[in-house]
Design a protein around this motif. Structure first.
Motif, PDB file in Angstrom:
ATOM      1  N   SER A 236       0.850  -1.187   0.000  1.00 47.77           N
ATOM      2  CA  SER A 236       0.000   0.000   0.000  1.00 47.77           C
ATOM      3  C   SER A 236       0.885   1.235   0.000  1.00 47.77           C
ATOM      4  CB  SER A 236      -0.894   0.002   1.226  1.00 47.77           C
ATOM      5  OG  SER A 236      -0.094  -0.042   2.379  1.00 47.77           O
TER       6      SER A 236
ATOM      7  N   ALA B   6       0.976   9.544   1.042  1.00 47.84           N
ATOM      8  CA  ALA B   6      -0.457   9.788   1.147  1.00 47.84           C
ATOM      9  C   ALA B   6      -0.752  11.154   1.753  1.00 47.84           C
ATOM     10  CB  ALA B   6      -1.116   8.694   1.973  1.00 47.84           C
TER      11      ALA B   6
ATOM     12  N   THR C  70      -7.485   6.503   4.659  1.00 51.94           N
ATOM     13  CA  THR C  70      -7.894   5.108   4.510  1.00 51.94           C
ATOM     14  C   THR C  70      -8.717   4.505   5.646  1.00 51.94           C
ATOM     15  OG1 THR C  70      -5.941   4.856   3.165  1.00 51.94           O
ATOM     16  CG2 THR C  70      -7.094   2.848   3.757  1.00 51.94           C
TER      17      THR C  70
ATOM     18  N   HIS D 138      -9.038  10.670   2.330  1.00 48.49           N
ATOM     19  CA  HIS D 138      -8.262  10.074   1.267  1.00 48.49           C
ATOM     20  C   HIS D 138      -8.112   8.591   1.538  1.00 48.49           C
ATOM     21  CE1 HIS D 138      -4.240   8.844  -0.332  1.00 48.49           C
ATOM     22  NE2 HIS D 138      -4.830   9.276  -1.423  1.00 48.49           N
TER      23      HIS D 138
ATOM     24  N   GLY E 165      -6.555   4.842   0.130  1.00 45.60           N
ATOM     25  CA  GLY E 165      -5.683   4.136  -0.808  1.00 45.60           C
ATOM     26  C   GLY E 165      -6.382   2.930  -1.392  1.00 45.60           C
TER      27      GLY E 165
ATOM     28  N   HIS F 140      -8.958  -2.460   4.118  1.00 43.14           N
ATOM     29  CA  HIS F 140      -7.840  -2.378   3.175  1.00 43.14           C
ATOM     30  C   HIS F 140      -6.802  -3.467   3.419  1.00 43.14           C
ATOM     31  CE1 HIS F 140      -6.728  -0.062   6.684  1.00 43.14           C
ATOM     32  NE2 HIS F 140      -5.457  -0.169   6.331  1.00 43.14           N
TER      33      HIS F 140
ATOM     34  N   SER G  34      -5.448   6.814  -6.055  1.00 46.74           N
ATOM     35  CA  SER G  34      -6.150   6.748  -4.782  1.00 46.74           C
ATOM     36  C   SER G  34      -7.409   7.605  -4.897  1.00 46.74           C
ATOM     37  CB  SER G  34      -5.246   7.204  -3.653  1.00 46.74           C
ATOM     38  OG  SER G  34      -4.765   8.505  -3.930  1.00 46.74           O
TER      39      SER G  34
ATOM     40  N   THR H 248     -10.996  10.683  -8.001  1.00 44.89           N
ATOM     41  CA  THR H 248      -9.888   9.750  -8.034  1.00 44.89           C
ATOM     42  C   THR H 248      -8.610  10.543  -8.254  1.00 44.89           C
ATOM     43  OG1 THR H 248     -11.322   8.072  -8.989  1.00 44.89           O
ATOM     44  CG2 THR H 248      -8.957   7.718  -9.188  1.00 44.89           C
TER      45      THR H 248
END
Ligand SMILES: Nc1ncnc2c1ncn2[C@@H]1O[C@H](COP(=O)(O)OP(=O)(O)OP(=O)(O)O)[C@@H](O)[C@H]1O
Ligand SMILES: Nc1ncnc2c1ncn2[C@@H]1O[C@H](COP(=O)(O)OP(=O)(O)OP(=O)(O)O)[C@@H](O)[C@H]1O
Ligand SMILES: [Mg+2]
Ligand SMILES: [Mg+2]
Lengths: 344, 357, 247, 291, 247
Positions: free
Chosen positions: B118, B124, B226, B247, B249, B276, B336, B351
């Motif tokens: 990830s 991120a 996430t 946000h 992932g 996730h 992401s 996206t």
């Protein structure tokens, strides 16, 4: 209690060469597991002194493991000390902190003492986690070197295991010596009846502090070996639960019996590895085994031997009693005098 | 044929247990699918799971054992302590290790055998900071994070990004992993009176915080990364999750056909929605499959070499679920999503592209 | 001349209860002093204050002219004071022999010396003599906790003698002890007293024992000293008869 | 000031939960000198059992009923009969260790047998909100508060004011003598374990909607309750209330005003000082005369 | 002649591997006071524990009022009319004195309605206990604790009293008072089986004496006969003590 120690010495000396040779066929995983067992046995030996012999309930042994591990990790990675020096320094540091932690034990006992030591463990854990400048915080300290002694690199699994074995032997012998000396008896006196002990001149304060400090020093020594064994440390293995597991280790193995820590550490640290194949169930099995042990023998697994010895000496005393000659003529016979009484 | 051995060392007990369980399920699912289709290069996969106990020492033992048992690739663990404790072993033995960690540290050490599944937190956070500045238009942010490697790493990555963008950190609140009571934290956040709240906690703690925030009537937008937008958090927080943005992932609800299909299979197999970590475990196995097939044989060194800089597209291997690229240090790059929870459902609003497509 | 023990206006209050209420007396070298008095008059409390087990509310205790109030029991013991307890106080999970060795070991040498010296500190023989004297041979290796009441009482007394003390405070040593054994115990006390010059203070309710053993008797009542004198005088003191002996 | 009040109210609400779990500690200690390290798991488990029931298709009320009965049987009666009874005479430590092992067993069984993840739990109390001196309080908080106070005050009165209660205490202080006097020792002990199980049950149903039902929930609750019991004085039922409130309060105030990174340690350190100054705990009685 | 109230025949009992009672047999005559004497560790207390169901009898039979009571629970024995006042300290330390006493009535049948009066009467008899009625029992002195136990044991109006060394720790006046109570009980037809090391006074007020040694009955006779038996005097009554008593 103390009598038995001679046999312990013999077992120790016989076990050493066996343990030296036996694992040489193992791969690095197997060696790692036996090494871990040795290290945790040292920590448990320390707690066994504090708890099993001196009767001081401590939930801080995991913290001392941490203190030793961090001290060694910091000294070897950041200050570049050789491991032997770091080992001595870590043990000494733990001893000193142990003395300090012993002071509350002069005032409170049992669950109150458990609580005080619990608080200490939490504080140590939080310091390790929060003071990133010193301990690396949650990210830990990596690449802790394994030792080079007299020019030979002991970093590979087998030599390192044998080094651990030697250290364990030395520490076990020291513990043996301590326990068979009058100190050992004084520690027992603390546990059995501190009021009586004090009136017999046993310096309760000194022995309480010593019981804590020596036990802690063993914890620190174990931590100091744990760090290079794992080569990485972060705060997780020194959380409160580690202290609980050590307590469990000592009691399940047999608190107050010399080899209890080794047996207990086998259950707490080796058995889970042996049960890896059971997937998620090993903890359940492990807990069930411990539960069974303490239920069958509340004095721990090695407590069984103790019980058997008690039986034997009781039987001996009973025989002596049976053989004793009555001072008053037995011949006059119970029925005789009894009959007299009943019909009077 | 002789099965190929994958060993999964994962958090099945301790604080990491929920994450590890998801990962393990994802791995099992992928292995089943692949074996059903004939395995890798004709060899079936035999996977073994070892519990890391979320403990570095135990992880090290398990990884040591995996190496002794001749694992082709080691999968897991997720927490960075256990990763840090075990990565030298796989490196020494030359065994590739595909981990679930998001903390930034371990891909910085030049270890050629370590790979992520990830995004690195450090990658991120800028996306999220931009979002806070551009969309939320926040001038000040209260940061609530969990004080473990995951939360601390995220926080350490986020705060400089906020400062770079002139956003003030109005409150910086550490919480414990496993914490049950978030009233005090919510009260503190409320009194900080920031324009937005950035929440970086594990699943249940996120849910508990959202509930506490609702109880304290915090009206400011709650933003996360996430986990905060995961299915589990939404399920647990109930109403309190509505309006949460952030946000993400990896997300089973993301607008990618592969995710939806995976989500359904997973739900059917295990009775709950994957987070996730389930996706990470699943794609990790497919990564092994795809790269091995590219190499054409079972060669660990070649595997590691090939995976560096590799890109796997869904078009080529649907099991990868989303186009993914591996960088030279083992980090990944991929698209992401910006997500908002509406009516108890994560809705993807936008996206975001790969950083270096 | 200094007294072995000198207690001056000692008081011990428990909340409103004046357990010891201004007691002064002295004990001379080589004396066997009896301390008697009705139940709850403060005898045991007085012992506990003298021995550092309790902190007196007021007053002073001197040993050989030196103030020892506030010292710990262990420190007092090292100064040569030992005691027995009214309620059973042994080390229940240690064997009888270990109980005795323990009782003697802390008096020899330094702490470090004890760590590296002989394991029984040379006390096994002495312990075995004690065991033989109190007829506990067949129980020498038994746990002390499994002894009968009287046997534990004897063990408690034996422990007080292990260190060869100068001053022994005995709190009801005769309670539960068989009369024949008690006669032996008395002889033993007298021998130690005569030959080693040890001083004794004995709390006891067994009048035969007290009156035949002690050279002087102190009578307490309600926390205060009621009378003091040789046994014969005490026996016939009307106040003592009224408060203690009964008619 | 506003913030302070909010923190106090929230702290008392949390403290009530700890208190509710802490009574169990003092109760089983009082009658059988048992330290139950599985107490936290006792609070965790009933909620899980209910969920097992609902997942198996039972209607909610039936799931509650079955879970409650099963739990009280297993962890009230069974716990006493199969664990405490055989081990009690061996002293505190082995039993404490056994309960530690039990806690692992229960926790792992809940994880493996049910789920590693937290689950939402239906609330028995309506979801309403109240405002107390301007601080937010949910109806559930209030319910927990009331239950804790009523349970503790009630038990305290029961133990100290009724014959049965004193009989229970007598059993704890000297079981042999109790037996000699014809006190039905076993029944007394069983009674406390049943009460303990029921209290845990209530706590579980009240707490789980907020904390969510999860196998590991017992860890923090159990620990906090243990500490609350100690601080309150292990041998005093009402001490549990004081201890619980104190910990809830200090914890919240620390998190807000002192340091969130050292949040868990500050209450402990404060309380250690309390213990060292007053070794028998806040409301505890002095240990008995020893010489 | 009446049936004996209590008969032991061939009783075997002990602790673990230790067999203490090995075929113990004796009878206790009804409506009288019987005193058991014997050296420390003879097994006297063990006999009581076995009778009262605290220690299992491995063999043999115990009859009470011609009913078999071997290995019955204490509760059942209390209901049948036996009470047991053990040796040593047997109180509930943290309960008040009054509550301690009240607990002696737990096994009372429903028919008994005058329990409050009985408790009051008992407190009248021992003024110290009334004075300290609301204090924690652990603060009582050793002798006061014993008084509490005696009061508590007699609340149920037993038919047979098993009392183990009541005189330990009691002042002479209190011993006399206790013996007086036992005499009063006898006058009401109650049988008493008492263990005493304070054997001379005890035998002096008893009807019968029983000598126990090594767990076996060595002698059973009228108390006067036992007292005057020279061998018993020498072996168990501290014959030598006698000699030194009279100055
Ligand atoms: N810790 C305490 N708290 C309150 N009162 C106490 C405490 N200890 C002793 N007392 C009281 O002090 C008085 C004296 O007690 P002490 O034990 O000294 O008596 P004693 O003379 O030894 O009596 P005995 O001959 O019965 O042993 C008693 O009334 C007792 O109740
Ligand atoms: N709990 C026990 N465990 C093991 N042995 C015991 C136990 N209690 C007593 N004994 C042993 O049983 C024997 C008889 O004990 P008992 O208490 O019956 O003696 P006694 O005649 O009452 O003596 P005393 O006059 O000292 O009270 C003793 O030798 C003692 O060592
Ligand atoms: Mg006294
Ligand atoms: Mg006896």
């Amino acid at each position: 209690m103390i009598r038995r120690l001679d046999a312990s010495l013999l077992i120790l000396l016989v076990a050493f060469p066996i343990l030296w040779l036996l694992p040489s066929g193992l791969k690095s995983y197997g060696l790692y597991v036996v090494s871990l067992w040795l290290v945790m046995s040292i920590a448990a030996m320390g707690l066994n002194l504090t708890l099993g012999y001196a009767g001081l309930t401590s939930l801080a042994q995991g913290a001392f493991l941490g203190i030793g591990a961090y001290a060694t990790a910091i000294l070897t990675t950041k200050a570049g000390w050789p491991l032997p020096a770091a080992f001595l320094a870590s043990s000494a540091l733990s001893f000193a902190v142990g003395v300090l932690l012993g002071f509350p034990a002069l005032r409170v006992k049992h669950h109150y003492l458990a609580f005080v030591t619990l608080a200490f463990t939490v504080v140590v854990f939080l310091v390790a986690r929060n003071e990133q400048w010193l301990t690396g915080g949650v990210f830990g300290i990596a690449n802790i070197p394994r030792p080079v002694l007299f020019g030979s690199d002991l970093g590979a699994a087998l030599p390192f295991y044998r080094l651990l074995l030697c250290v364990t032997l030395v520490l076990a012998l020291a513990m043996w010596w301590l326990l068979k000396s009058p100190w050992g008896r004084a520690f027992l006196a603390l546990r059995e009846n501190a009021v009586r002990a004090a009136s017999l001149g046993v310096d309760i304060r000194a022995y309480t502090l010593l019981a804590f400090a020596i036990g802690s020093a063993y914890g620190g020594a174990a931590g100091s070996l744990y760090a290079p064994l794992v080569e990485f440390i972060d705060p997780a293995p020194f959380a409160l639960s580690a202290s609980f597991v050590l307590l469990l280790t000592v009691v399940a193995g047999g608190a107050g019996s010399f080899f209890g820590p080794f047996v207990g550490a086998f259950f707490s640290y080796m058995l889970p590895e042996l049960l890896r194949a059971t997937g998620g169930w090993y903890l359940i099995i492990y807990a069930a085994v411990v539960l069974l042990i303490v239920m069958i023998s509340p004095t721990g697994l090695l407590g069984l031997i103790e019980r058997w010895r008690d039986h034997r000496s009781q039987a001996k005393a009973a025989a002596a009693r049976a053989a004793a000659a009555p001072t008053l003529g037995a011949a006059s016979g119970e029925t005789d005098s009894l009959g007299k009484g009943a019909t009077q | 044929a002789d099965p190929v051995k994958l060993i999964d060392v994962i958090e099945l007990s301790g604080p990491g247990a929920p994450a590890g369980t998801n990962w393990k399920n994802g791995v099992d699912l992928a292995v089943k699918e692949i074996n059903a289709k004939g395995g890798i290069l004709g060899r079936p996969i035999a996977v073994t799971h070892y519990d890391s106990q979320t403990n570095p020492g135990a992880t090290r033992a398990a990884v040591q054992r995996a190496v002794d048992e001749d694992a082709y690739v080691v999968l897991g663990p997720i927490f960075s302590g256990p990763i840090s404790a075990s990565m030298q072993i796989t490196q020494r033995a030359g065994v590739p290790q595909i981990v679930g960690g998001e903390a930034s540290a371990f891909t910085k050490q030049g270890n050629p055998y370590i790979f992520r599944t990830s995004l690195n937190q450090a990658d991120a956070m800028p996306k999220l900071a931009n979002y806070l500045r551009d969309e939320v238009k926040a001038k000040s942010v209260a940061v609530v994070w969990v004080n473990n490697d995951f939360g601390k790493g995220g926080r350490d990555a986020m705060i400089p990004e906020l400062q770079k963008r002139g956003i003030q950190v109005a409150a910086d609140i550490a919480t414990e992993s496993g914490q049950a009571d978030f009233a005090a934290d919510a009260i503190k956040v409320k009194n900080a009176n920031a324009d937005a709240v950035f929440v970086y906690l594990n699943e249940e703690e996120s849910a508990r915080f959202l509930r506490a925030a609702r109880q304290q009537a915090i009206a400011k937008p709650v933003i996360g990364e996430t986990t905060l937008l995961g299915a589990k958090v939404i399920e647990l927080a109930g109403e309190a999750a509505n309006g949460v943005k952030g946000h993400v992932g990896l997300l089973v609800d993301a607008p990618k056909p592969g995710f939806a299909a995976f989500g359904k299979t997973y739900q059917d197999a295990y009775g709950f929605t994957s987070d996730h970590n389930g996706i990470k475990g699943y794609t990790a196995v497919y990564t092994v499959k795809t790269i091995t097939e590219r190499v054409g044989k079972f060669d660990r060194e070649a595997f590691a070499k090939t995976l560096h800089g590799a890109r796997i597209d869904v078009a080529q291997e649907p099991g990868i679920l989303i186009d993914t690229k591996w960088l030279e240090n083992g980090d990944v790059d991929r698209e992401s999503f910006l997500v908002e929870v509406t009516d108890g459902k994560p809705v993807v609003k936008a996206t975001l592209p790969m950083i270096n497509p | 001349m200094t007294h072995v023990l000198e207690v001056s206006s000692l008081k011990k209050y428990f909340g409103g209860v004046k357990a010891v209420d201004g007691v002064s007396f002295t004990v001379e070298e080589g004396e066997i002093l009896g301390l008697i008095g009705p139940n709850g008059c403060g005898k045991s409390t007085l012992f506990n204050c003298i021995l550092g087990q309790l902190t007196p509310t007021e007053g002073e205790v001197k040993l050989d002219g030196r103030v020892v109030t506030g010292l710990y029991p262990a420190q007092l013991n090292r100064l040569g004071v030992s005691r027995t307890f009214q309620l059973l106080q042994v080390f229940p999970n240690l064997s009888v022999r270990e109980n005795l060795i323990l009782a003697g070991q802390e008096h020899k040498g330094s702490m470090i010396g004890r760590l590296f010296g002989a394991r029984d500190a040379g006390l096994t023989a002495e312990a075995d003599r004690m065991i033989a004297f109190f007829k506990l041979e067949h129980l020498a290796d038994q746990k002390a906790g499994g002894l009968s009441y009287g046997q534990q009482k004897l063990l408690d007394a034996a422990m007080a003698f292990m260190a060869g003390p100068r001053l022994v405070l005995l709190d009801e040593p005769a309670g539960g002890v068989n009369l024949t054994m008690l006669a032996n115990l008395k002889e033993r006390l007298q021998i130690i007293n005569r030959e080693l010059g040890a001083t004794f203070v004995v709390i006891e309710h067994n009048m035969d024992f007290v009156m035949s053993l002690c050279s002087r008797v102190v009578v307490m009542a309600e926390g205060k000293i009621l009378a003091e004198g040789p046994p014969s005088a005490i026996r016939n003191d009307p106040a003592v008869i009224e408060a203690y002996l009964g008619h | 000031m506003d913030q302070f009040l909010q923190l106090v109210v929230a702290g008392l609400a949390t403290g009530a939960i700890y208190a509710l779990a802490a009574i169990g500690f003092t109760l089983v200690w009082q009658t059988s000198q048992t330290i139950n390290f599985a107490q936290g798991e006792f609070v965790m488990l009933p909620a899980i059992l209910v969920l097992v029931g609902t997942h198996a298709g039972l209607p909610v009320w039936a799931a509650f009923a079955v879970a409650s009965i099963a739990f009280v049987l297993l962890f009230g009666f069974g716990f006493k009969r199969f664990l405490v009874e055989p081990m009690q005479r061996h002293g505190v430590l082995p039993l404490a260790i056994a309960t530690m092992a039990l806690s692992v067993l229960v926790k792992e069984a809940a994880k493996n047998g049910f789920s590693a993840e937290a689950q939402p739990f239906p609330s028995l109390v309506p979801d309403g909100m109240l405002s107390l001196w301007g601080a937010a309080l949910s109806a559930r908080d209030l319910a927990i508060f009331v239950v804790a106070v009523v349970a503790i005050v009630g038990l305290q009165l029961f133990i100290t004011r009724t014959r049965t209660g004193r009989t229970m205490q007598a059993t704890a202080q000297n079981p042999t003598v109790a037996r000699i006097l014809g006190i039905p020792v076993e029944r007394m002990i069983l009674l406390t374990f049943l009460i303990n199980a029921m209290l845990a049950l209530v706590a579980s149903y009240l707490v789980s909607p907020v904390y969510l039902a999860k196998f590991s929930n017992g860890e923090s609750i159990g620990l906090a309750a243990f500490i609350a019991a100690i601080v309150g004085g292990f041998n005093q039922i009402r001490g549990a209330l004081a201890g619980g409130f104190l910990i809830g309060l200090i914890d919240n105030l620390t998190a807000a005003y002192v340091s969130s990174a050292y949040r868990t340690a500050v209450p402990l350190v404060v309380l250690v000082v309390v213990i060292l100054v007053k070794p028998e705990g806040l409301l505890g009685r002095k240990e008995e005369r020893t010489v | 002649m009446d049936q004996p109230i209590l008969t032991l025949s061939g009783v075997v009992a002990g602790y673990g591997q230790m067999t203490i009672l090995n075929g113990t047999a004796f009878s206790v005559p009804r409506g009288s006071i019987t005193t058991v004497i014997g050296p420390n560790g003879a097994g006297k207390s063990t006999v009581f524990k076995t009778i009262f169901g605290l220690l299992p009898a491995r063999e043999g039979q115990i009859l009470f009022d011609s009913r078999d009571i071997t290995n019955r629970k204490p509760r059942a024995l209390l209901e049948a009319g036996i009470c047991y006042i053990p040796q040593g300290r047997n109180i509930f330390p943290e309960l008040s004195v009054r509550h301690n006493i009240e607990l002696g009535a737990v096994a009372a049948g429903r028919g008994i309605t005058d329990m409050p009066q009985r408790i009051e009467a008992a407190l009248d008899r021992f003024p110290v206990l009334r004075q300290k009625a609301d204090q924690q029992a652990s603060t009582l002195s050793g002798g006061q604790q014993k008084q509490l136990e005696i009061v508590r044991g007699l609340l149920l109006d037993p038919k047979l009293i098993l009392i183990d060394e009541p005189s330990i720790g009691l002042s002479p006046a209190m011993v006399a008072e206790t013996f007086q109570i036992l005499l009063e009980q006898r006058a009401r037809g109650v049988s008493v089986l008492m263990i005493e090391q304070n054997a001379r006074s005890a035998l002096a007020m008893s009807d019968y004496g029983l000598v126990l040694e090594l767990g076996q009955t060595r002698m059973f006779d009228s108390a006067a006969a036992i007292l005057s038996d020279p061998r018993v005097g020498q072996l168990f009554l501290g014959g030598s003590l006698e000699k030194t008593v009279a100055p």
